[in-house]
Design an enzyme around this catalytic site. Sequence first.
Site, PDB file in Angstrom:
ATOM      1  N   HIS A   1      44.804  41.851  37.490  1.00  0.00           N
ATOM      2  CA  HIS A   1      43.771  41.469  36.522  1.00  0.00           C
ATOM      3  C   HIS A   1      43.926  39.980  36.202  1.00  0.00           C
ATOM      4  CE1 HIS A   1      41.521  41.136  32.794  1.00  0.00           C
ATOM      5  NE2 HIS A   1      40.879  42.228  33.171  1.00  0.00           N
TER       6      HIS A   1
ATOM      7  N   GLU B   1      35.799  40.722  39.151  1.00  0.00           N
ATOM      8  CA  GLU B   1      35.729  40.309  37.757  1.00  0.00           C
ATOM      9  C   GLU B   1      35.819  38.794  37.685  1.00  0.00           C
ATOM     10  OE1 GLU B   1      37.058  44.047  35.300  1.00  0.00           O
ATOM     11  OE2 GLU B   1      38.657  42.574  35.409  1.00  0.00           O
TER      12      GLU B   1
HETATM   13  P1  13P Z   1      35.185  42.888  29.074  1.00  0.00           P
HETATM   14  O1  13P Z   1      34.254  43.992  29.486  1.00  0.00           O
HETATM   15  O2  13P Z   1      35.657  43.034  27.654  1.00  0.00           O
HETATM   16  O3  13P Z   1      34.611  41.520  29.359  1.00  0.00           O
HETATM   17  O4  13P Z   1      36.509  43.020  29.959  1.00  0.00           O
HETATM   18  C1  13P Z   1      36.383  43.337  31.317  1.00  0.00           C
HETATM   19  C2  13P Z   1      37.711  43.547  31.919  1.00  0.00           C
HETATM   20  O5  13P Z   1      38.572  42.690  31.863  1.00  0.00           O
HETATM   21  C3  13P Z   1      37.983  44.834  32.572  1.00  0.00           C
HETATM   22  O6  13P Z   1      39.195  44.810  33.240  1.00  0.00           O
END
Ligand code: 13P
Length: 263
Positions: A102, A174
Amino acid sequence: MAPDARVGKLWIGTNWKMHKTLAEGQAYCSELMRVAENLHPDIELFVIPPHTHLHALKTLMARSRVRLGAQNMHWEDEGPYTGEISPRMLAEIGLDLIELGHSERRQYYNENDADINRKVHAALSHNLRPLVCVGETAEQRKFGITEEVLAIQLKIGLSGLSREQAEQVLIAYEPVWAIGAGGVAAEPGYVEDVHGCIRRLLAALFGESGHRIPILYGGSVSESNFETYLDRRNVNGLFIGRAAWDIGRFSRMLLAVHRRMSA
Ligand code: 13P
């Protein structure tokens, strides 16, 4: 709406990050299990709580379809690594997933792609499915190197996997600039383009197996925008933070997905 035939399912889950006490987590999961009972069978639902909650939540959800994952782990089975948790310990709990790489781990704990690759191999050897997070920073996007950044993250992160092993992996795209309170949700068209690029990379690395790897989008997914991502090509699921931490809101989103899939 049907999931991509080669991927087979639509994956929807939440990363709690460092939120919720165990009592809050148990109340949340009790309600989630109830909602899950009536959801379309092609929805794969998962929750990724803090480590301290995993054993109790696995016991609570033992007979549920909700899959359980952890947010991080070391790659060694045991050793002098104070503060770390090993794949062997997590596998003993009976988890399904392990979230790896992450952006908050890369940013605050200096995790790099080689570390993530060691963790991917360790996870697979313990039958944990790695959910590998990738994504570019705002600066990398500005310089037009998103595709190169993703290629580096995927080629190193998934290095040395057989095609069969690759089919156990899930990818979460992400973009760093989209995550968290200061983030801006990515445009659905942009997500589709980037997921297409990730799909081509996966196919180049793993052939037909690369087409079976689910690619989830995450970053400021909300109750008002989540449906805009679902019709897009190569968006095989959503990985949600803040918007899913309230069980009422998450349930409404799940029921909306259920209705779309049942229509
Ligand atoms: P948010 O949806 O709060 O932006 O976070 C996404 C995330 O980091 C999922 O791993």
